[in-house]
Enzyme design. Structure first.
Site, PDB file in Angstrom:
ATOM      1  N   THR A  74      -3.571 -11.916  -1.895  1.00 19.31           N
ATOM      2  CA  THR A  74      -2.280 -11.696  -1.389  1.00 19.31           C
ATOM      3  C   THR A  74      -1.640 -10.459  -1.031  1.00 19.31           C
ATOM      4  OG1 THR A  74      -1.934 -13.789  -2.594  1.00 19.31           O
ATOM      5  CG2 THR A  74       0.108 -12.715  -1.837  1.00 19.31           C
ATOM      6  N   THR A 122      -4.670 -11.847  -7.710  1.00 17.56           N
ATOM      7  CA  THR A 122      -4.065 -12.086  -9.058  1.00 17.56           C
ATOM      8  C   THR A 122      -4.463 -13.037 -10.178  1.00 17.56           C
ATOM      9  OG1 THR A 122      -2.288 -13.716  -8.403  1.00 17.56           O
ATOM     10  CG2 THR A 122      -1.608 -11.217  -8.609  1.00 17.56           C
ATOM     11  N   ASP A 123      -5.364 -13.833  -9.647  1.00 10.10           N
ATOM     12  CA  ASP A 123      -6.059 -14.992 -10.371  1.00 10.10           C
ATOM     13  C   ASP A 123      -7.045 -14.324 -11.391  1.00 10.10           C
ATOM     14  OD1 ASP A 123      -4.669 -16.434  -8.692  1.00 10.10           O
ATOM     15  OD2 ASP A 123      -6.286 -17.724  -7.954  1.00 10.10           O
ATOM     16  N   LYS A 152      -2.555 -13.706 -16.932  1.00 10.03           N
ATOM     17  CA  LYS A 152      -1.533 -14.349 -15.840  1.00 10.03           C
ATOM     18  C   LYS A 152      -1.123 -15.721 -16.543  1.00 10.03           C
ATOM     19  CE  LYS A 152      -1.491 -15.903 -11.162  1.00 10.03           C
ATOM     20  NZ  LYS A 152      -2.350 -16.081  -9.831  1.00 10.03           N
TER      21      LYS A 152
HETATM   22  N1  GLU Z   1      -6.207 -16.799  -5.272  1.00 13.56           N
HETATM   23  C1  GLU Z   1      -6.336 -15.694  -4.644  1.00 13.56           C
HETATM   24  C2  GLU Z   1      -6.678 -14.547  -5.586  1.00 13.56           C
HETATM   25  O1  GLU Z   1      -6.358 -14.382  -6.653  1.00 13.56           O
HETATM   26  C3  GLU Z   1      -5.278 -15.400  -3.956  1.00 13.56           C
HETATM   27  C4  GLU Z   1      -3.859 -14.973  -4.767  1.00 13.56           C
HETATM   28  C5  GLU Z   1      -3.444 -13.853  -4.998  1.00 13.56           C
HETATM   29  O2  GLU Z   1      -3.755 -12.835  -4.517  1.00 13.56           O
HETATM   30  O3  GLU Z   1      -2.761 -13.713  -5.794  1.00 13.56           O
HETATM   31  O4  GLU Z   1      -7.049 -13.437  -4.705  1.00 13.56           O
END
Ligand code: GLU
Length: 426
Positions: free
Chosen positions: A84, A158-159, A237
């Site tokens: 993101t 972030t995942d 997380k």
């Molecule tokens: N699920 C995706 C990821 O972890 C997009 C969410 C994000 O960037 O936090 O890359």
């Protein structure tokens, strides 16, 4: 011919999607940034029609700013892996790879140039849930090739950011610069985005601290004015969407960054006290098969035996590290079978127990269940590692020290286990 950076309408049998075509790591899929700001991937074989359209919001021609480097400031490399945090850059410029350039970064975050000199490099544009051990190795090699910088920021989805930070913490031996992973819970094209504060705080931290290890920099709370520097091996997380989703587990965060200053919260961190950057040694991952199994009521023995062809297993036990292994009445016959399967499996591969409580320490000395698990060789007793770190550590040990996994898994190697539980976490 459609290409990255085009605005498109993609029709499949079930839906119509409109947005900006992004670089895709998988040749069988399109990735588009929807007008909502979210990235979406579509199998090419499901596409019925694809039209190139004009962007709804056309940007005025962007004049590239003159980038002047200030020799008094530290040099920081921003390595983009995707997620993101990268999204506004894509959305606004209409071109994907170039949008990770220094100019684009400074256009988005002009204040950064007063803190550090940045260079920006495209590593990939990948959802972090798609990242695997091979990417950890590639990232580590990229870091080794860029040790001329005073610090490296890795922008990351972030995942699974906490898995990557744990993996890099193990791979990079004798690291002498800070490696800070930064993500965003809300994309930069949304008013509530956290990307600027997270990136800015990581730059502040690199510029003002003597830290030399792997850490994560994310929001401290829901206000958009402070960030925490969280230890790479001890963070998780804990929320799907809040900006302060990341928390340090069982230890204090390393530092807080607020109002252009840093406050160290936990002085027990690796310092930049060694000079020779060339000593960095990479202990890379192979590709072992490691599973994570969550303990739950009404478990069946097949849930254990299905891992017999794996190289290692993490079991997230209940409470202090327990599993349903006691036959107490005629309703619990399955538990005896589970115990037998576990015994068989743990003779074959290392089986490590963690706790689904997240906070606290596994203790297999308290109840008879725990003692029975120890007797059949289940590892993990008295450890306060997160499940994610235990998973990464087990894979890394199997890759690098295959004969000593059982000896090393419960020893603190890089600060991933605390000898004593800090008073804040009792
Ligand atoms: N699920 C995706 C990821 O972890 C997009 C969410 C994000 O960037 O936090 O890359």
């Amino acid at each position: 011919m459609v290409k990255e950076g085009n605005y498109v309408v993609i029709k499949t049998k079930n839906e119509e999607l409109k947005g900006l075509l992004l670089k895709s790591q998988n040749p069988e899929k399109f990735v588009i940034k929807l007008t909502s700001g979210y990235n979406f991937s579509i199998n090419k074989k499901d596409v019925v029609k694809l039209d190139i359209i004009k962007p709804e919001k056309e940007e005025k021609e962007f004049k590239k700013p003159e980038i002047q480097k200030n020799p008094k400031l530290k040099k920081v490399l921003i390595l983009h892996t995707g997620g993101t945090i990268a999204s506004k850059v894509d959305y606004k410029t209409g071109a994907v790879s170039p949008s990770f350039s220094n100019e684009d970064m400074l256009k988005m975050f002009p204040e950064i140039k007063d803190i550090v000199n940045i260079d920006s490099k495209f590593f990939g544009n990948i959802f972090s849930e798609d990242i695997n051990f091979n990417h950890y190795n590639l990232l580590a090699k990229e870091i080794k090739n860029n040790l001329n910088y005073d610090g490296i920021i890795i922008t990351h989805g972030t995942d699974t950011m906490h898995y990557t930070s744990a993996a890099l913490s193990f791979i990079l031996e004798d690291l002498v610069i800070p490696i800070i992973l930064v993500g965003a819970q809300r994309s930069s094209d949304r008013g509530s985005s956290d990307s600027f504060q997270n990136l800015f705080s990581a730059c502040q931290f690199i510029s003002k601290s003597d830290f030399s290890g792997v850490a994560i920099c994310m929001h401290e709370n829901m206000n958009d004015d402070s960030c925490l520097i969280l230890p790479g091996l001890r963070t998780r997380k804990l929320h799907t969407s809040r900006r302060d989703a990341f928390k340090a587990i069982n230890v204090k965060p390393i530092a807080k960054v607020k109002d252009n200053s840093i406050e160290i919260l936990n002085h027990d961190y690796p310092k930049r006290d060694r000079k020779d950057k060339n000593n960095l040694n990479l202990k890379l991952f192979e590709d072992p098969k490691i599973g994570i199994l969550k303990t739950h009521p009404n478990m069946k023995k097949e849930e254990i035996s299905m891992y017999s062809k794996f190289d290692g297993l993490i079991i997230e036990g209940t409470g202090l590290g327990h599993m349903p292994i006691n036959k107490v009445d005629k309703l619990t016959l399955e538990n005896e079978l589970i115990f037998k399967e576990l015994e068989k499996l743990s003779k074959k591969i290392p089986v490590v127990i963690t706790s689904q409580c997240i906070f606290g320490r596994v203790n297999l000395n308290v109840y008879s269940t725990g003692r029975k698990l120890q007797e059949i060789g289940i590892l993990g007793n008295l450890s306060d590692m997160t499940t994610e770190t235990a998973f990464i550590k087990l894979a890394w040990l199997i890759s690098n020290y295959p004969k000593d996994v059982r000896k090393m898994i419960d020893k603190d190697l890089k600060g991933e286990i605390s000898r004593r539980t800090s008073e804040d976490f009792i």
